[in-house]
Structure formats: structure tokens, C-alpha cells
Design an enzyme around this catalytic site. Structure first.
Site, PDB file in Angstrom:
ATOM      1  N   SER A  21       0.780   0.031   4.839  1.00  0.00           N
ATOM      2  CA  SER A  21       0.071   0.552   3.764  1.00  0.00           C
ATOM      3  C   SER A  21      -0.690   1.128   3.324  1.00  0.00           C
ATOM      4  CB  SER A  21       1.326   0.259   2.471  1.00  0.00           C
ATOM      5  OG  SER A  21       1.490   1.048   1.518  1.00  0.00           O
ATOM      6  N   ASP A  54       0.507   7.553   0.482  1.00  0.00           N
ATOM      7  CA  ASP A  54       0.046   6.254   1.269  1.00  0.00           C
ATOM      8  C   ASP A  54       0.079   5.893   2.155  1.00  0.00           C
ATOM      9  OD1 ASP A  54       2.157   5.135   0.931  1.00  0.00           O
ATOM     10  OD2 ASP A  54       1.371   3.439   0.311  1.00  0.00           O
ATOM     11  N   ASP A  86       5.224   5.445   1.324  1.00  0.00           N
ATOM     12  CA  ASP A  86       6.505   5.235   0.879  1.00  0.00           C
ATOM     13  C   ASP A  86       5.666   5.630  -0.432  1.00  0.00           C
ATOM     14  OD1 ASP A  86       4.715   3.230   0.357  1.00  0.00           O
ATOM     15  OD2 ASP A  86       5.850   1.647   1.529  1.00  0.00           O
ATOM     16  N   ASN A  88       2.193   2.890  -9.739  1.00  0.00           N
ATOM     17  CA  ASN A  88       1.755   3.461  -8.348  1.00  0.00           C
ATOM     18  C   ASN A  88       1.886   4.116  -7.263  1.00  0.00           C
ATOM     19  OD1 ASN A  88       3.610   2.222  -6.923  1.00  0.00           O
ATOM     20  ND2 ASN A  88       2.239  -0.172  -6.800  1.00  0.00           N
ATOM     21  N   ARG A 102      -0.453 -11.619 -16.562  1.00  0.00           N
ATOM     22  CA  ARG A 102       0.227 -11.810 -15.296  1.00  0.00           C
ATOM     23  C   ARG A 102      -0.813 -12.381 -14.624  1.00  0.00           C
ATOM     24  NH1 ARG A 102       0.995  -9.143 -11.098  1.00  0.00           N
ATOM     25  NH2 ARG A 102       3.022  -9.791  -9.634  1.00  0.00           N
ATOM     26  N   ALA A 103      -0.377 -13.977 -13.945  1.00  0.00           N
ATOM     27  CA  ALA A 103      -0.898 -14.310 -13.190  1.00  0.00           C
ATOM     28  C   ALA A 103      -0.799 -14.343 -11.430  1.00  0.00           C
ATOM     29  CB  ALA A 103      -0.185 -16.471 -12.540  1.00  0.00           C
ATOM     30  N   GLY A 154      -0.462 -12.634  -7.163  1.00  0.00           N
ATOM     31  CA  GLY A 154      -0.039 -13.560  -6.584  1.00  0.00           C
ATOM     32  C   GLY A 154      -0.661 -14.016  -5.180  1.00  0.00           C
ATOM     33  N   ARG A 210      -4.334 -11.236 -14.620  1.00  0.00           N
ATOM     34  CA  ARG A 210      -4.735 -10.516 -14.724  1.00  0.00           C
ATOM     35  C   ARG A 210      -3.975 -10.107 -16.569  1.00  0.00           C
ATOM     36  NH1 ARG A 210      -4.499 -10.068  -9.782  1.00  0.00           N
ATOM     37  NH2 ARG A 210      -5.698  -8.795  -8.042  1.00  0.00           N
TER      38      ARG A 210
END
Length: 526
Positions: A51, A269, A273, A367, A490-491, A493, A499
Site C-alpha cells: 500500500s 496511494d 485503494d 486517510n 489509543r495504544a 498496534g 497516540r
């Protein structure tokens, strides 16, 4: 291939693979074959792409029969196969999946696959083929495609000669369906000006140029699309200072962009997509029109069409967002458009699933990855509905055309590009009018390093923390001191970091709130 004895040729191949991704792609091939057999031989898609990531990276995605992402319950099987530390453990994992899922090893498996333009793609494709041959799986190599094109083909193959036939399962079929539906959707309206499309030097470049061959020419009233950053002969240029992620992250046009002020611009991108729009104002100010803006534009237009067609009460249109959606966009949808909004956890699979609960579900991440999903009931109503006036007939015809123009399987930058251009043409808008539909709240995203990200447990679509204890109360207290304040943590991943997202009425207040919440998180995370 039902037992570990059948894995012997596979294990011999794996012994000679020193690159981690080779092993992963091979094992994904095993998983694709198993998934197809579990579904009685329905076709599974495999896309080799990374991507928006740098050109030296690569990855692999699995596509389920209806063009959707792999069913979530099967992700654990993929992880188990990929992480099997030895030949013996891989054999055990493989056998266990067959047993748990009650898979008939004699069922014929079918897989289709494609890749983007990365230099490692051809090699990884050869690894995938070895896995498919070893599992006696029928396969078709579609060579270079965008990710959404493979999703489209996968769905077409699985719906062929059924009441839900989606289209011709070829790249050519994709272009022809898109082009014919665009013509109907325009209803004789004219495009205004040009749109400059940055293709991230990825596979979207040659595929957009191919699509253009099927669209009306300028002399026929067609859309003028200026293609830039479409150099696929130098793989190292992929996503380098261009593409949707570059534009979104840096809040500026690619350096290679020389579009004049007030000109519509869009960036794809690397695997096409996702898409974001933007323009430079008359004073040179950069203005981003991201996924939130595309979602609200689509919801506005589809809602208006439904009412104009006389279907306003019969089609439930809804918007799906994540916590990262700008609060102003949410307010615009609920207060101005008077449409319901659902918030889900981050990740396209969560948004897509929630969108299917509406008759017409619009979802986009900020995004630029997103699409519009029409339920089977909505499609039946659109097909059978009898308009009562010429105005209703025109609106209905446009709605029907949108169901074909939009790639409903997954976010598709090429079809989303044409969707936006159709809407702007119908409304007679340029980028400025679109931008003025609402004013984004200033927002800030801060990365906070912590000792252990796993202690941060989020709930309520990742908008609130249930642990560590007391942290959410501190965040709430901080947010309460700011006008239009909103913040969540939010942790990550992938790394030991959290973040923090913050919004407020002014830029300075947003920065202040973000830092206050970041401090709370840092103190809690050690």
C-alpha cells in the site's frame, strides 16, 4: 492435501527460504487454499502489496468471496500459520485448522492473485504459486492490478451466473463497467475544469491511464484528468514524496505538483485503494479534502437523490466514522444532513461491517480509504421502484448508476475519484464550495512513548480508556476546560506508544489540550 504428510513438499521448500516474508507469503498461500476448500471451492483472492509503505516493504492481503476482507475469525489461523516456529509446528497447525473447520481435503480450491509494482512482487508471486501448486489449488495470476481491481474480480468470479452477478471478472470488465456507469450517472451534465491526479508512482498510474481510454474524450464532454507521478519503471520512486499518505501527513501537495490555485487535485496511494483531494486557495493556502470530506459529500448527494427520487423514507442512509473523524464532520452529518452516524473501532473491516447495517452505508477513514455500500434490499427497491415524474426518474437513474460506478467491495481510489467528480458536476461546485460545507475543528495527533502499551485498554469504539484506572477521568476533566474540546488516547498496534488525538475551538487550545492529555498518558504509562 489433508494431513501433515501432505505438507512434506511444502516443508522442503520452506527449509530453503531465508527471507521472512517469503515464508509468510507461502503460508498465506496455504491459508487461501484452506479457506477456499472450507467455502466449497469458492474463489479466494490474494493481493501482494504494501500500500502506502516504502518501496522496499511488501505484504500480502487476503480477499473473501464477495470481495470483502478475510473473515475476522480466520485471521487467527493466518497468524498461527505465519508464526509456526518449525516444520513440525506448521504441520500441527495445518492439521488443526483442517480438523477444527471440518474441511474436506478433496474439495477443489480456487485462488486468484495479483501484485502492485514493487520490485519484490514478482519473486513473492513465485513463492505464492509454489504454495498453491503444493496444495493442488487451481489459480489464476492477474499480474499487475490495483488492490480494488482484485477485490472486484474476486466478487465477479463468485457471483457469475447468479442473481447477484457483479460484473465481468476481468480487468477489461472493470473498466467497461466503470465507464458505462459514469456516462449514465452524469445525466448529461458537464465537468468543469480539470483534476490533477498524483498516482504515487504506483500501480494506479498505468491503470488510471487504461481507464481513461474507456472514458469520453474532452471533445465528447469528458473529464480532463492530468496524470502525474506515474513512473512505475523506477520502483524506488513509489510513494516517495507523493501519494495520499504523504499529502495527509505533511498537509501539503507533493513537491512535483504544479497545479495552479483553485485547481482540484487528488492523490492515490501505492495500490490505489485510498484517495484524498486538496487544492491551494487563491492566497496559496493548502486545503485538504480528506476522507471525512469525501464521506460527507457522498452522503449529501445520495441523501438528496433518494429524496428527489421519492425514496427518502424507504432508503436509510447512514455514515460510519472512527474516533479520528473530525468532530465538525460528525456535526455536519447529524445536524445539517440529518443522517445517523455510527462510530466504530479503527480499521476498514469494522467500518465496512457497520456500513452494511444501513440501506446505504457511507464509510471513509480520514486517510481516504472508503466506499459506499448498498444493501440487497436497497438494490431491489432501486430496481423495482416506479418514478412518478421526470425529476424522480432522473434522480432514480443517477442512483442506479452510482451502485455500478462505486466499487462496493472495498475502498477504490479510481471509482471514488469519479464519484467525487460526478457529484461536483451535478452540484456545479469547485473545490472551494466543497470546502465551505463545514469548517474543520483544529486537531492534533501526538505520539507518546510508554513502557507498556498493553495496559491501555480502550472501549466505546476506542474513544474511552477503561484502564489504567482513573486515567479516563483525568482526560475528561482536561477536555471539560476547553470549548468544543474532545480527546482520546489509543495504544499503538505495533510499538510501545500511545497516540493522543485532540480537538478544540482554536489551534492554541488544541495544542494545549493535546499536551495535557499526553502528560496524563505519559504519567500513567511510565
Amino acid at each position: 492435501m489433508a494431513t501433515s504428510q501432505g505438507l512434506d513438499p511444502i516443508l522442503t521448500i520452506l527449509r530453503n527460504r531465508s527471507i521472512l516474508l517469503d515464508s509468510v507469503v507461502f503460508r498465506v498461500g496455504l491459508l487461501a487454499a484452506l479457506r477456499s476448500r472450507k467455502l466449497n471451492g469458492r474463489t479466494i483472492g490474494v493481493m501482494i502489496t504494501a500500500s502506502h509503505n516504502p518501496p522496499e516493504d511488501n505484504g500480502v492481503k487476503l480477499v473473501d468471496p464477495m470481495g470483502e476482507m478475510l473473515e475476522e475469525s480466520w485471521e487467527a489461523y493466518g497468524t498461527t500459520l505465519a508464526n509456526a516456529p518449525s516444520e513440525e509446528k506448521l504441520s500441527e497447525a495445518y492439521d488443526k485448522i483442517i480438523k477444527e473447520c471440518h474441511i474436506n481435503p478433496n474439495t477443489k480450491a480456487n485462488v486468484v492473485f495479483a501484485r502492485d509494482t514493487r520490485s519484490s512482487g514478482a519473486h513473492l508471486t513465485s513463492i505464492l504459486i509454489e504454495a498453491l501448486k503444493a496444495t493442488d489449488t487451481a489459480y489464476t495470476d492477474y499480474k499487475l492490478l490495483t488492490t480494488p481491481q482484485l477485490h472486484y474480480i474476486t466478487r465477479c468470479l463468485n457471483t457469475k451466473e447468479s442473481p447477484y452477478e457483479y460484473g465481468e471478472p476481468t480487468e477489461q470488465g472493470y473498466y467497461e463497467k466503470t465507464a458505462s456507469s459514469l456516462k449514465v450517472a452524469m445525466q448529461g451534465r458537464q465537468f468543469s475544469g480539470s483534476v490533477t491526479v498524483d498516482c504515487a508512482n504506483g500501480v494506479g498510474g498505468p491503470k488510471l491511464r487504461e481507464l481513461l481510454k474507456h472514458l469520453p474524450s474532452l471533445s465528447e464532454g469528458g473529464l480532463e484528468i492530468k496524470v502525474v507521478n506515474d513512473d512505475v519503471l523506477k520502483p524506488e520512486r513509489l510513494n516517495h514524496q507523493c501519494g495520499a499518505d504523504f499529502v495527509k501527513t505533511n498537509q501539503r501537495a507533493p513537491p512535483s505538483s504544479h497545479a495552479p490555485p483553485m485547481t482540484r487535485c487528488a492523490s492515490l496511494d501505492g495500490d490505489a485503494d485510498r484517495i484524498v483531494y486538496y487544492f491551494n486557495d487563491v492566497d496559496g493556502t493548502f486545503r485538504l479534502l480528506d476522507g471525512d470530506r469525501i464521506a460527507t459529500l457522498a452522503a449529501l448527494f445520495i441523501g438528496d437523490l433518494a429524496r428527489s427520487a421519492g425514496l427518502g423514507e424507504k432508503l436509510k442512509v447512514g455514515v460510519v466514522q472512527t474516533a479520528y473523524a473530525n468532530g465538525a464532520s460528525t456535526a455536519y452529518v447529524t445536524q445539517d444532513l440529518r443522517l445517523p452516524v455510527v462510530c466504530t473501532a479503527t480499521g476498514v473491516k469494522h467500518l465496512h461491517h457497520a456500513a452494511t447495517k444501513f440501506d446505504v452505508g457511507v464509510y471513509f477513514e480520514a486517510n481516504g480509504h472508503g466506499t459506499v455500500v448498498f444493501s440487497d434490499l436497497a438494490l431491489k427497491r432501486l430496481k423495482k421502484y416506479e418514478p412518478q415524474s421526470p425529476a424522480q426518474s432522473s434522480a432514480l437513474e443517477t442512483l442506479r448508476a452510482l451502485t455500478a460506478l462505486i466499487n462496493q467491495t472495498v475502498g477504490d481510489a479510481l471509482s471514488d475519484l469519479l464519484l467525487v467528480e460526478v457529484i461536483l458536476a451535478h452540484k456545479g461546485w469547485g473545490p472551494k464550495e466543497w470546502d465551505l460545507t463545514y469548517t474543520d475543528l483544529p486537531n492534533r495527533l501526538v505520539r507518546v512513548e510508554v513502557a507498556d502499551r498493553y495496559i491501555f485498554k480502550a472501549v466505546d469504539a476506542e474513544r474511552r480508556l477503561e484502564s489504567p484506572p482513573g486515567v479516563q477521568a483525568q482526560i475528561d476533566a482536561a477536555v471539560g476546560k476547553f470549548k468544543n474540546g474532545r480527546s482520546f488516547a489509543r495504544a499503538s498496534g505495533t510499538e510501545d506508544a500511545v497516540r493522543v488525538y485532540a480537538e478544540a475551538a482554536t489551534r492554541s487550545e488544541t495544542e494545549d489540550l493535546a499536551q495535557k492529555v499526553a502528560t496524563i498518558v505519559k504519567q500513567a504509562g511510565g
